[in-house]
Write an enzyme that holds these catalytic residues in place. Structure first.
Site, PDB file in Angstrom:
ATOM      1  N   ALA A 167     -18.530  12.676 -39.853  1.00 41.42           N
ATOM      2  CA  ALA A 167     -18.406  13.876 -40.692  1.00 41.42           C
ATOM      3  C   ALA A 167     -19.505  13.903 -41.748  1.00 41.42           C
ATOM      4  O   ALA A 167     -20.155  14.940 -41.960  1.00 41.42           O
ATOM      5  CB  ALA A 167     -17.034  13.909 -41.349  1.00 41.42           C
ATOM      6  N   GLU A 196     -11.826  13.066 -41.133  1.00 46.43           N
ATOM      7  CA  GLU A 196     -10.429  12.617 -41.133  1.00 46.43           C
ATOM      8  C   GLU A 196      -9.772  12.769 -42.496  1.00 46.43           C
ATOM      9  O   GLU A 196      -8.545  12.912 -42.586  1.00 46.43           O
ATOM     10  CB  GLU A 196     -10.363  11.147 -40.662  1.00 46.43           C
ATOM     11  CG  GLU A 196      -8.948  10.652 -40.471  1.00 46.43           C
ATOM     12  CD  GLU A 196      -8.874   9.285 -39.792  1.00 46.43           C
ATOM     13  OE1 GLU A 196      -9.837   8.892 -39.101  1.00 46.43           O
ATOM     14  OE2 GLU A 196      -7.837   8.616 -39.960  1.00 46.43           O
ATOM     15  N   ARG A 218       0.893  10.624 -27.867  1.00 48.89           N
ATOM     16  CA  ARG A 218       0.989   9.384 -28.635  1.00 48.89           C
ATOM     17  C   ARG A 218       2.307   9.238 -29.384  1.00 48.89           C
ATOM     18  O   ARG A 218       2.857   8.141 -29.481  1.00 48.89           O
ATOM     19  CB  ARG A 218      -0.166   9.309 -29.626  1.00 48.89           C
ATOM     20  CG  ARG A 218      -1.470   9.079 -28.906  1.00 48.89           C
ATOM     21  CD  ARG A 218      -2.638   9.045 -29.845  1.00 48.89           C
ATOM     22  NE  ARG A 218      -3.831   8.750 -29.072  1.00 48.89           N
ATOM     23  CZ  ARG A 218      -5.056   8.858 -29.516  1.00 48.89           C
ATOM     24  NH1 ARG A 218      -5.266   9.265 -30.739  1.00 48.89           N
ATOM     25  NH2 ARG A 218      -6.070   8.562 -28.756  1.00 48.89           N
ATOM     26  N   GLN A 233     -13.840   4.765 -28.977  1.00 50.89           N
ATOM     27  CA  GLN A 233     -14.184   4.307 -27.630  1.00 50.89           C
ATOM     28  C   GLN A 233     -13.743   5.273 -26.550  1.00 50.89           C
ATOM     29  O   GLN A 233     -14.000   5.060 -25.385  1.00 50.89           O
ATOM     30  CB  GLN A 233     -13.507   2.966 -27.386  1.00 50.89           C
ATOM     31  CG  GLN A 233     -14.004   1.910 -28.334  1.00 50.89           C
ATOM     32  CD  GLN A 233     -13.429   0.559 -28.038  1.00 50.89           C
ATOM     33  OE1 GLN A 233     -12.360   0.474 -27.439  1.00 50.89           O
ATOM     34  NE2 GLN A 233     -14.099  -0.471 -28.434  1.00 50.89           N
TER      35      GLN A 233
HETATM   36  C1  LIG Z   1     -10.813   2.135 -33.239  1.00 53.00           C
HETATM   37  C2  LIG Z   1     -10.804   3.652 -33.299  1.00 53.00           C
HETATM   38  C3  LIG Z   1     -11.055   4.380 -32.151  1.00 53.00           C
HETATM   39  C4  LIG Z   1     -11.056   5.771 -32.182  1.00 53.00           C
HETATM   40  N1  LIG Z   1     -11.329   6.479 -31.043  1.00 53.00           N
HETATM   41  C5  LIG Z   1     -11.399   7.835 -31.097  1.00 53.00           C
HETATM   42  C6  LIG Z   1     -11.789   8.601 -29.966  1.00 53.00           C
HETATM   43  O1  LIG Z   1     -12.093   8.062 -28.918  1.00 53.00           O
HETATM   44  N2  LIG Z   1     -11.838   9.944 -30.068  1.00 53.00           N
HETATM   45  C7  LIG Z   1     -11.536  10.583 -31.238  1.00 53.00           C
HETATM   46  O2  LIG Z   1     -11.608  11.813 -31.289  1.00 53.00           O
HETATM   47  N3  LIG Z   1     -11.185   9.891 -32.332  1.00 53.00           N
HETATM   48  C8  LIG Z   1     -11.116   8.533 -32.299  1.00 53.00           C
HETATM   49  N4  LIG Z   1     -10.758   7.830 -33.411  1.00 53.00           N
HETATM   50  C9  LIG Z   1     -10.643   8.553 -34.688  1.00 53.00           C
HETATM   51  C10 LIG Z   1     -12.037   8.966 -35.171  1.00 53.00           C
HETATM   52  O3  LIG Z   1     -12.955   7.941 -34.853  1.00 53.00           O
HETATM   53  C11 LIG Z   1     -12.066   9.214 -36.676  1.00 53.00           C
HETATM   54  O4  LIG Z   1     -11.037  10.075 -37.069  1.00 53.00           O
HETATM   55  C12 LIG Z   1     -13.410   9.845 -37.073  1.00 53.00           C
HETATM   56  O5  LIG Z   1     -14.486   9.087 -36.572  1.00 53.00           O
HETATM   57  C13 LIG Z   1     -13.491   9.931 -38.579  1.00 53.00           C
HETATM   58  O6  LIG Z   1     -14.801  10.281 -38.924  1.00 53.00           O
HETATM   59  P1  LIG Z   1     -15.151  10.397 -40.462  1.00 53.00           P
HETATM   60  O7  LIG Z   1     -16.606  10.643 -40.543  1.00 53.00           O
HETATM   61  O8  LIG Z   1     -14.218  11.352 -41.104  1.00 53.00           O
HETATM   62  O9  LIG Z   1     -14.798   8.966 -41.085  1.00 53.00           O
HETATM   63  P2  LIG Z   1     -15.418   7.489 -40.754  1.00 53.00           P
HETATM   64  O10 LIG Z   1     -16.207   7.483 -39.502  1.00 53.00           O
HETATM   65  O11 LIG Z   1     -14.277   6.587 -40.883  1.00 53.00           O
HETATM   66  O12 LIG Z   1     -16.457   7.307 -41.936  1.00 53.00           O
HETATM   67  C14 LIG Z   1     -16.041   7.208 -43.281  1.00 53.00           C
HETATM   68  C15 LIG Z   1     -17.121   6.478 -44.059  1.00 53.00           C
HETATM   69  O13 LIG Z   1     -16.812   6.578 -45.452  1.00 53.00           O
HETATM   70  C16 LIG Z   1     -17.193   5.371 -46.072  1.00 53.00           C
HETATM   71  N5  LIG Z   1     -16.453   5.236 -47.332  1.00 53.00           N
HETATM   72  C17 LIG Z   1     -15.121   5.077 -47.494  1.00 53.00           C
HETATM   73  N6  LIG Z   1     -14.804   5.000 -48.799  1.00 53.00           N
HETATM   74  C18 LIG Z   1     -15.979   5.138 -49.486  1.00 53.00           C
HETATM   75  C19 LIG Z   1     -16.318   5.132 -50.871  1.00 53.00           C
HETATM   76  N7  LIG Z   1     -15.401   4.972 -51.833  1.00 53.00           N
HETATM   77  N8  LIG Z   1     -17.617   5.254 -51.233  1.00 53.00           N
HETATM   78  C20 LIG Z   1     -18.583   5.379 -50.280  1.00 53.00           C
HETATM   79  N9  LIG Z   1     -18.317   5.385 -48.956  1.00 53.00           N
HETATM   80  C21 LIG Z   1     -17.031   5.276 -48.567  1.00 53.00           C
HETATM   81  C22 LIG Z   1     -16.850   4.297 -45.047  1.00 53.00           C
HETATM   82  O14 LIG Z   1     -17.586   3.116 -45.260  1.00 53.00           O
HETATM   83  C23 LIG Z   1     -17.207   4.999 -43.737  1.00 53.00           C
HETATM   84  O15 LIG Z   1     -18.505   4.680 -43.305  1.00 53.00           O
HETATM   85  C24 LIG Z   1     -10.753   6.438 -33.392  1.00 53.00           C
HETATM   86  C25 LIG Z   1     -10.482   5.697 -34.550  1.00 53.00           C
HETATM   87  C26 LIG Z   1     -10.509   4.315 -34.504  1.00 53.00           C
HETATM   88  C27 LIG Z   1     -10.221   3.531 -35.756  1.00 53.00           C
END
Ligand SMILES: Cc1cc2nc3c(=O)[nH]c(=O)nc-3n(C[C@H](O)[C@H](O)[C@H](O)COP(=O)(O)OP(=O)(O)OC[C@H]3O[C@@H](n4cnc5c(N)ncnc54)[C@H](O)[C@@H]3O)c2cc1C
Length: 449
Positions: free
Chosen positions: A16, A376, A288, A50
């Site tokens: 994101a 998320e 799920r 994955q």
């Molecule tokens: C093991 C696993 C497998 C998954 N597989 C799937 C899948 O196959 N398909 C699917 O649709 N979804 C999947 N999901 C869910 C999906 O991966 C996540 O919902 C999505 O990637 C979230 O993206 P994001 O960018 O919102 O957050 P994230 O990718 O979690 O990134 C958040 C970032 O914020 C940073 N951060 C946090 N707090 C702070 C702070 N205070 N200051 C600075 N930085 C901070 C973290 O270090 C991190 O890098 C999976 C989740 C997991 C855990």
């Protein structure tokens, strides 16, 4: 003390955050600051994903974003924010095609079409993947490549945002802690996007990395933003339980269930999902929430597997099919002493994803001026239960939107300058623990320890 100025500040560099940075830059923001408490594009859930990414691309069968929306709303048990869910589904295809153009490497059939599988809860094949457990790493690498090509995006790793700074009720920046020096860093921003991912690390059994502890919810709440649906946590039903698995992700079984089915069995080797209204005779179809409820109920009734979960068996599948589906993963399993042709593994539910989060409107704007959210950490789109594959989609779609609208918001008025957070910044810094503000070496010659 270090002070940074930016037009758009993005906190968190997962899918994101990185997409938001790209989008903010192409929407005209000249200075985009993307920071992460971990390494840019290498922390959080995105790189760990994955399985699959859902979008109505209609590569394998007729499909339409409205059908994707119907499935999303049904999975969410009628509790989705329908406007957000509609944005997620409608804008998914364009984001997926864009990722394809950036060479993410979606798996393809021999015909050249993008491969789409039917994940549980989807009414048709809609879920794309990069094969052999590479979906998340490929998405993260693709976005890292893209942001590295954009001069307007400044990337800073190892910076943990500890507070947002507000002036007259509007967020105007943040205070962060530099992990390397232990110093506080202040940041003035025209608009701020929270993209810090979920909170499942708070649960004893989870699929999370260490940095998924829910920082973004706390930051937003303390700044006055509204949170919604915080009670809705998704448990991934078939997290690996036993035997011990080293160097592999506990949620790795799902992609293979898409390809091969696999049978979920109780401690006595009997199938039980039908008792909970699910029919897996022809395919892996159980959503799920239902599978989690079924396994937990079986264990509570004393019918669990030896370690307190259920068996997942691929023993009925020919070894050649197992090898074709699992590819190089078969060798990694063998190193862990697992031979799927001969014995089942044990699985059980683990905390996996958070449906609740920061309340936003269709611009991804929170109720606090100047504060946006993406990924998320946003609440509402998935209701009480998220469809497989919708989370990466949400990160890409909401990231793109948040970046665009934050860039629009951050445009300084003609001749205007960004306010520098001063007094409110000082109070945010004062909330940091003293030992963090003025780091001292932990051991000296006089150390008593
Ligand atoms: C093991 C696993 C497998 C998954 N597989 C799937 C899948 O196959 N398909 C699917 O649709 N979804 C999947 N999901 C869910 C999906 O991966 C996540 O919902 C999505 O990637 C979230 O993206 P994001 O960018 O919102 O957050 P994230 O990718 O979690 O990134 C958040 C970032 O914020 C940073 N951060 C946090 N707090 C702070 C702070 N205070 N200051 C600075 N930085 C901070 C973290 O270090 C991190 O890098 C999976 C989740 C997991 C855990």
């Amino acid at each position: 003390m270090i002070h940074l100025d930016t037009d758009v500040l993005i906190v968190g560099a997962g899918g994101a955050g990185m997409y938001a940075a790209i989008s903010a830059a192409r929407s005209g923001a000249e200075r985009v600051l993307l920071l992460d408490k971990s390494l840019i594009g290498r922390g959080g859930a995105t790189i760990m994903a994955q399985m699959t990414v859902a979008a109505a691309l209609a590569e394998e069968s007729d499909d339409d974003w409205r059908l994707h929306l119907d499935d999303t709303l049904a999975a969410g048990r009628g509790l989705c924010d329908e406007a957000l869910a509609a944005i997620l589904c409608e804008e998914a295809p364009v984001r997926m095609r864009e990722m394809g153009a950036w060479r993410v490497g979606w798996a393809r059939r021999d015909s050249g079409r993008i491969a789409q599988v039917t994940a549980p809860g989807h009414s048709r094949p809609r879920c794309c993947y990069v094969d052999f457990l590479n979906t998340g790493p490929a998405v993260a690498a693709t976005l890292r490549r893209q942001i590295s090509r954009i001069d307007a995006i400044r990337r800073v790793s190892n910076l943990t945002v500890t507070d947002l700074v507000a002036v007259d009720g509007a967020v105007v920046g943040a205070v962060a802690l530099d992990a390397a020096s232990g110093e506080a860093v202040t940041i003035a921003a025209g608009a701020t996007i929270i993209a810090t991912g979920g909170l499942t690390r708070l649960y004893r059994r989870n699929s999370a990395s260490a940095n998924m502890g829910g920082d973004g919810y706390a930051l937003a709440l303390m700044a006055g933003a509204e949170l919604v649906d915080m009670e809705f946590v998704q448990f991934f039903p078939i997290g690996h339980l036993a035997p011990r698995l080293v160097g592999m992700d506990p949620i790795m079984w799902d992609p293979f269930r898409y390809k091969l089915g696999g049978r979920l069995l109780d401690g006595a080797g009997e199938e039980f999902l039908a008792l909970y209204g699910s029919d897996e005779t022809d395919a892996y179809t159980t959503p799920r929430d239902i599978a989690t409820h079924a396994i937990v109920s079986e264990v509570a009734a004393g019918r669990g597997s030896p370690h307190g979960g259920a068996f997942l068996s691929f023993e009925h599948i020919p070894a050649s099919d197992l090898r074709a589906a699992f590819g190089p993963v078969i060798e990694r399993l063998a190193k862990n002493g697992i031979d799927l042709a001969r014995a089942p593994v044990e699985v059980s539910p683990i905390a996996h994803y958070h449906m609740g989060g920061i309340a936003v409107d269709e611009r991804m704007a929170s109720s606090v001026p100047g504060l946006f959210a993406a990924g998320e950490v946003v609440g509402g789109a998935n209701g009480a239960n998220r469809l497989s594959g919708n989370a990466i989609t949400e990160a890409l779609v909401f990231g793109a939107r948040a970046g665009r609208f934050a860039a629009m918001k951050s445009r300084p008025q003609a001749g205007g300058t960004l306010p520098r957070p001063r007094r409110s910044t000082a109070s945010a810094i004062s909330r940091m623990p003293a030992k963090v503000r003025r780091p001292r070496p932990c051991c000296s010659r006089n150390c008593a320890r």
